[in-house]
Design a protein around this motif. Structure first.
Motif, PDB file in Angstrom:
ATOM      1  N   PHE A   1       0.845  -1.195   0.000  1.00  0.00           N
ATOM      2  CA  PHE A   1       0.000   0.000   0.000  1.00  0.00           C
ATOM      3  C   PHE A   1       0.877   1.240   0.000  1.00  0.00           C
ATOM      4  CE2 PHE A   1      -2.731  -3.226   1.903  1.00  0.00           C
ATOM      5  CZ  PHE A   1      -3.919  -3.013   1.235  1.00  0.00           C
ATOM      6  N   THR A   2       0.343   2.324  -0.564  1.00  0.00           N
ATOM      7  CA  THR A   2       1.074   3.589  -0.491  1.00  0.00           C
ATOM      8  C   THR A   2       0.973   4.093   0.945  1.00  0.00           C
ATOM      9  OG1 THR A   2      -0.850   4.953  -1.021  1.00  0.00           O
ATOM     10  CG2 THR A   2       0.470   4.140  -2.885  1.00  0.00           C
ATOM     11  N   ARG A   3       1.839   5.041   1.261  1.00  0.00           N
ATOM     12  CA  ARG A   3       1.823   5.568   2.629  1.00  0.00           C
ATOM     13  C   ARG A   3       0.484   6.217   2.985  1.00  0.00           C
ATOM     14  NH1 ARG A   3       6.923   5.327   4.777  1.00  0.00           N
ATOM     15  NH2 ARG A   3       6.695   7.027   6.252  1.00  0.00           N
ATOM     16  N   PRO A   4      -0.114   7.029   2.095  1.00  0.00           N
ATOM     17  CA  PRO A   4      -1.428   7.582   2.420  1.00  0.00           C
ATOM     18  C   PRO A   4      -2.500   6.500   2.600  1.00  0.00           C
ATOM     19  CG  PRO A   4      -0.436   8.860   0.659  1.00  0.00           C
ATOM     20  CD  PRO A   4       0.426   7.651   0.870  1.00  0.00           C
ATOM     21  N   GLN A   5      -2.445   5.473   1.750  1.00  0.00           N
ATOM     22  CA  GLN A   5      -3.415   4.381   1.900  1.00  0.00           C
ATOM     23  C   GLN A   5      -3.209   3.652   3.222  1.00  0.00           C
ATOM     24  OE1 GLN A   5      -2.426   2.179  -1.633  1.00  0.00           O
ATOM     25  NE2 GLN A   5      -4.222   2.945  -2.770  1.00  0.00           N
ATOM     26  N   ALA A   6      -1.967   3.410   3.564  1.00  0.00           N
ATOM     27  CA  ALA A   6      -1.664   2.731   4.829  1.00  0.00           C
ATOM     28  C   ALA A   6      -2.151   3.569   6.003  1.00  0.00           C
ATOM     29  CB  ALA A   6      -0.162   2.475   4.940  1.00  0.00           C
ATOM     30  N   MET A   7      -1.980   4.873   5.917  1.00  0.00           N
ATOM     31  CA  MET A   7      -2.442   5.759   6.998  1.00  0.00           C
ATOM     32  C   MET A   7      -3.964   5.697   7.113  1.00  0.00           C
ATOM     33  SD  MET A   7      -1.478   7.715   9.386  1.00  0.00           S
ATOM     34  CE  MET A   7       0.169   8.240   9.037  1.00  0.00           C
ATOM     35  N   GLN A   8      -4.652   5.673   5.973  1.00  0.00           N
ATOM     36  CA  GLN A   8      -6.111   5.583   6.007  1.00  0.00           C
ATOM     37  C   GLN A   8      -6.575   4.259   6.599  1.00  0.00           C
ATOM     38  OE1 GLN A   8      -7.217   6.273   1.935  1.00  0.00           O
ATOM     39  NE2 GLN A   8      -7.570   8.457   2.273  1.00  0.00           N
ATOM     40  N   LEU A   9      -5.888   3.168   6.267  1.00  0.00           N
ATOM     41  CA  LEU A   9      -6.264   1.862   6.804  1.00  0.00           C
ATOM     42  C   LEU A   9      -6.048   1.803   8.319  1.00  0.00           C
ATOM     43  CD1 LEU A   9      -4.820  -0.399   3.982  1.00  0.00           C
ATOM     44  CD2 LEU A   9      -7.235  -0.086   4.563  1.00  0.00           C
ATOM     45  N   VAL A  10      -4.939   2.350   8.783  1.00  0.00           N
ATOM     46  CA  VAL A  10      -4.671   2.357  10.217  1.00  0.00           C
ATOM     47  C   VAL A  10      -5.683   3.259  10.923  1.00  0.00           C
ATOM     48  CG1 VAL A  10      -3.010   3.051  11.988  1.00  0.00           C
ATOM     49  CG2 VAL A  10      -2.239   1.800   9.980  1.00  0.00           C
ATOM     50  N   ALA A  11      -5.986   4.408  10.328  1.00  0.00           N
ATOM     51  CA  ALA A  11      -6.956   5.321  10.944  1.00  0.00           C
ATOM     52  C   ALA A  11      -8.332   4.678  11.008  1.00  0.00           C
ATOM     53  CB  ALA A  11      -7.013   6.633  10.154  1.00  0.00           C
ATOM     54  N   ALA A  12      -8.696   3.955   9.958  1.00  0.00           N
ATOM     55  CA  ALA A  12     -10.007   3.281   9.952  1.00  0.00           C
ATOM     56  C   ALA A  12     -10.052   2.208  11.025  1.00  0.00           C
ATOM     57  CB  ALA A  12     -10.269   2.676   8.578  1.00  0.00           C
ATOM     58  N   LYS A  13      -8.937   1.536  11.237  1.00  0.00           N
ATOM     59  CA  LYS A  13      -8.889   0.485  12.259  1.00  0.00           C
ATOM     60  C   LYS A  13      -9.031   1.070  13.668  1.00  0.00           C
ATOM     61  CE  LYS A  13      -6.312  -3.487  11.857  1.00  0.00           C
ATOM     62  NZ  LYS A  13      -5.056  -4.236  11.782  1.00  0.00           N
ATOM     63  N   LEU A  14      -8.514   2.295  13.863  1.00  0.00           N
ATOM     64  CA  LEU A  14      -8.541   2.931  15.193  1.00  0.00           C
ATOM     65  C   LEU A  14      -9.817   3.697  15.456  1.00  0.00           C
ATOM     66  CD1 LEU A  14      -4.904   4.269  15.320  1.00  0.00           C
ATOM     67  CD2 LEU A  14      -5.811   2.271  16.487  1.00  0.00           C
ATOM     68  N   SER A  15     -10.559   4.023  14.406  1.00  0.00           N
ATOM     69  CA  SER A  15     -11.781   4.828  14.563  1.00  0.00           C
ATOM     70  C   SER A  15     -12.887   4.004  15.189  1.00  0.00           C
ATOM     71  CB  SER A  15     -12.248   5.364  13.212  1.00  0.00           C
ATOM     72  OG  SER A  15     -11.279   6.190  12.653  1.00  0.00           O
ATOM     73  N   PRO A  16     -13.697   4.638  16.043  1.00  0.00           N
ATOM     74  CA  PRO A  16     -14.860   3.917  16.572  1.00  0.00           C
ATOM     75  C   PRO A  16     -15.847   3.620  15.457  1.00  0.00           C
ATOM     76  CG  PRO A  16     -14.849   6.190  17.343  1.00  0.00           C
ATOM     77  CD  PRO A  16     -13.597   5.980  16.551  1.00  0.00           C
ATOM     78  N   LYS A  17     -16.505   2.495  15.564  1.00  0.00           N
ATOM     79  CA  LYS A  17     -17.415   2.077  14.494  1.00  0.00           C
ATOM     80  C   LYS A  17     -18.765   2.729  14.609  1.00  0.00           C
ATOM     81  CE  LYS A  17     -14.874  -2.013  13.940  1.00  0.00           C
ATOM     82  NZ  LYS A  17     -14.608  -3.218  13.499  1.00  0.00           N
TER      83      LYS A  17
END
Length: 78
Positions: free
Chosen positions: A62-78
């Protein structure tokens, strides 16, 4: 109209604090320090975890921005 006094909580004591009051104050300060150290340790642990997750996504292609979005999505409350 008289101006409204500021919302200050003033403590005034004409007598010096007693030994018991000083001991309570020392205990409160020690508790705050312990809590701060625990919070600092927790934050370091979480930062290492998030960084390792981010780097795992980058290594997976993944690109760095994509990786950041994936990590942020994982940490965000659902």
């Amino acid at each position: 109209m008289s101006p409204k006094p500021p919302a200050l909580h003033l403590v005034r004591s004409d007598a010096p604090p007693t030994e018991g009051e000083l001991a309570q104050l020392r205990e409160a300060i020690d508790r705050m320090r312990r809590n701060r150290h625990l919070l600092d340790a927790f934050n370091r642990e979480q930062a290492a975890f998030v960084r390792s997750e981010f780097l795992a996504y980058v290594e997976a292609g993944f690109t760095r921005p994509q990786a950041m979005q994936l990590v942020a999505a994982k940490l965000s409350p659902k």
